[in-house]
Design a protein around this motif. Structure first.
Motif, PDB file in Angstrom:
ATOM      1  N   LEU A  13      -5.422   0.486  -8.302  1.00 62.86           N
ATOM      2  CA  LEU A  13      -5.635   1.570  -9.275  1.00 62.86           C
ATOM      3  C   LEU A  13      -5.744   2.919  -8.560  1.00 62.86           C
ATOM      4  N   MET A  14      -6.394   2.951  -7.392  1.00 65.91           N
ATOM      5  CA  MET A  14      -6.499   4.202  -6.625  1.00 65.91           C
ATOM      6  C   MET A  14      -5.121   4.689  -6.187  1.00 65.91           C
ATOM      7  N   LEU A  15      -4.222   3.742  -5.932  1.00 62.27           N
ATOM      8  CA  LEU A  15      -2.867   4.099  -5.488  1.00 62.27           C
ATOM      9  C   LEU A  15      -2.018   4.648  -6.636  1.00 62.27           C
ATOM     10  N   ALA A  35     -17.978   3.946  -7.444  1.00 63.27           N
ATOM     11  CA  ALA A  35     -17.176   4.647  -6.426  1.00 63.27           C
ATOM     12  C   ALA A  35     -17.757   6.011  -6.066  1.00 63.27           C
ATOM     13  N   PRO A  68       2.376   4.018  -4.306  1.00 61.63           N
ATOM     14  CA  PRO A  68       2.398   5.445  -4.659  1.00 61.63           C
ATOM     15  C   PRO A  68       3.802   6.043  -4.619  1.00 61.63           C
ATOM     16  N   ALA A  71      -8.168  -1.082  -5.426  1.00 65.59           N
ATOM     17  CA  ALA A  71      -7.298  -0.336  -4.505  1.00 65.59           C
ATOM     18  C   ALA A  71      -5.981   0.010  -5.190  1.00 65.59           C
ATOM     19  N   LEU A  81       0.809  -1.223   0.000  1.00 63.46           N
ATOM     20  CA  LEU A  81       0.000   0.000   0.000  1.00 63.46           C
ATOM     21  C   LEU A  81       0.843   1.275   0.000  1.00 63.46           C
ATOM     22  N   ARG A 105     -11.414  -6.122  -5.071  1.00 61.97           N
ATOM     23  CA  ARG A 105     -11.158  -5.027  -4.138  1.00 61.97           C
ATOM     24  C   ARG A 105      -9.687  -4.618  -4.173  1.00 61.97           C
ATOM     25  N   GLY A 106      -8.820  -5.617  -4.174  1.00 60.86           N
ATOM     26  CA  GLY A 106      -7.386  -5.329  -4.221  1.00 60.86           C
ATOM     27  C   GLY A 106      -6.973  -4.654  -5.521  1.00 60.86           C
ATOM     28  N   LEU A 139     -15.198   0.524  -9.403  1.00 64.08           N
ATOM     29  CA  LEU A 139     -14.890   1.807 -10.041  1.00 64.08           C
ATOM     30  C   LEU A 139     -16.171   2.495 -10.515  1.00 64.08           C
ATOM     31  N   GLN A 152      -1.214   0.988 -12.632  1.00 63.76           N
ATOM     32  CA  GLN A 152      -1.925   0.807 -13.901  1.00 63.76           C
ATOM     33  C   GLN A 152      -2.423  -0.627 -14.053  1.00 63.76           C
TER      34      GLN A 152
END
Lengths: 321, 321
Positions: free
Chosen positions: A183-185, A315, A156, A181, A152, A177-178, A312, A188
């Protein structure tokens, strides 16, 4: 519906999902199943045994026309192994665990994409300098070999360090979910290992697949015991995450003694071969909590992608205007 | 715009952001700043010193009318410390590191919300059984005390285990990307620690704040050295993540010897007091890569929330129909 990222664009695949190239699990059949389902399947070339590689690369090349690739352990690789893989014209070569520079030129001069997996920010800088087309940030929660940093916060940090090189997240990712997550971090896409070990196509023996289904992430640990038992010379800082058992508990902290004892190593080899769960090696990441059945790899790709897409898509519903 | 989750509903706060109750960092001023900005500020009661607690609880109670809370280290806590906190009528009491059962009844009979932080799935089951209103899944990447499991795979495993109890993610979360990732994993919010240590309101000394700004997650490690140097009796499996320095390198693996040497412990105390970075203790999580300046806590809350909101708002754009 599909998730589009710079990774899916680069490889022309529908899903930002990659099969980790795991020695002993990711043979040609598993890699082909993942690629056929729209992910990127990678054959796990491990220590670079040419006979094994040829057989599994023949299998994947025969089984799919979709993009696929293969990986080797960088510190254990040879130019011959990398050239053998390149002779099959894969979509990607995946290098992990060591400085990729010695093989990077070889891969890149053929026009094959170079994916480098790293375990810390310093490694990401090294991979970017070697010309990696994609960098995988692998967290300590991954099964099998890895290092200390966790997924995590690592993702980033690597994204910011190597931009605009696309980054994938690896370690602890087991379901949609992983992936969402990751992609949010800023990743790609995501690399999944342990989840694909519990598939009919994986090379894991059945007893090991059963242990993944039954096991919890609480029961895994990073250890050098199994490398000592197999007399493999893994350099620092790499350790392997596996399900703990009586054998690990007995030898943890006494790895040099284990390595020196031909008898103890023989006992390990026999116990592992016999599928004795108190002795045998089951590489497993912390995501094993979320594995509740052995399921076909292609179905997993579809299901994990659909779950990530739904997260997504919905969200913005968490926002209150 | 704000993110609405079962956590924000439960506490009536605008943002799903919680200040970790860190001893030595989260005093009343920092907790109040986070609560005033719309998060949930928690005073870090640590080992439960009553004089310290009274002063800092007075501070937070005077400084904000918004919901706030306080935490103590469960194994080191006393009924007196918990009763002292409860006498201020906080919105929440936060317990971490040990079985919460002995204090759970005390908290719940006053109607104050009980937040329990856990480090593995087994701990989550224990917290749910004790009646926790909120369970925090804390990964190993967190700064300060913690354990072995990593945030990304731990959160969904805990979510599945304790549903419908709301879960927060802790460990390695430093910016809006981490918060959005936590929400994708099924968490109802995020607990941030290290990021808030580098604020004017934090009790960290200036030299330590500077080290957080300069340091990388690659430089942190989980260690027992600082607990030995301070002669604190932390039980297994807890260790503390801090920036590595010459003192850690010198004593790692020799913690018993350090604990037994009054002279060595004195050298640590003096070096730490003097702000010598080669000796002193700076608890730091792996997210420290993303800390590039000392910034006011309230501004951080607004900025992190806005970044997470923007990621949720635009998430569906990655979908290709």
């Amino acid at each position: 519906m599909a998730i589009r990222t710079s990774f899916t664009e680069l490889f022309g695949v529908p899903h930002p999902l990659v099969l980790a190239p795991m020695g002993g699990a990711s043979g040609g059949a598993l890699a082909a199943a993942v690629s056929e389902a729209g992910g990127l399947g990678l054959v796990g070339g491990g220590y670079g045994d040419p006979g094994w590689l040829e057989r599994e690369l023949d299998t994947v090349a025969d089984a799919t026309d979709k993009p696929w690739g293969a990986g080797v352990i960088t510190w254990a690789a040879s130019e011959d192994a990398v050239r053998l893989i390149l002779s099959y014209r894969p979509a990607a070569v995946f290098l992990s665990f060591g400085d990729p520079a010695p093989y990077a030129v070889l891969v890149k001069e053929t026009g094959v994409r170079l994916i480098c997996q790293v375990q810390d920010v310093a490694g990401a800088r090294q991979a970017a300098a070697a010309g990696a087309d994609v960098i995988v940030a692998q967290g300590t929660e991954a099964g099998g070999h890895g290092s200390r940093r966790a997924t995590l916060p690592l993702v980033p940090a690597v994204v910011d360090t190597v931009a605009p090189v696309p980054v994938l997240a690896a370690g602890g990712i087991t379901d949609g979910r992983g992936v969402a997550a990751a992609l949010m971090l800023g990743a790609q896409g995501a690399v999944l290992g342990t989840r694909f070990c519990a598939t009919p196509e994986s090379l894991y023996p059945d007893w090991a697949k059963k242990r993944l289904v039954a096991g919890s992430g609480d029961e895994t640990s990073r250890t050098r015991v199994f490398d000592a038992a197999r007399d493999f010379g893994w350099p620092a800082p790499y350790t392997g995450r596996a399900l703990r058992n009586a054998f690990v508990d007995a030898w943890a902290g006494r790895e040099d003694e284990l390595r020196a004892s031909a008898q103890a190593r023989e006992r390990f080899a026999l116990g592992h071969q016999a599928g004795d769960p108190d002795v045998g090696l089951v590489w497993a990441g912390e995501g094993t909590d979320l594995i509740t059945a052995v399921e076909p790899a292609g179905e997993l790709v579809a299901q994990i992608a659909a779950e990530a897409e739904e997260l997504l898509r919905t969200a913005a519903r968490q926002l209150d205007h």
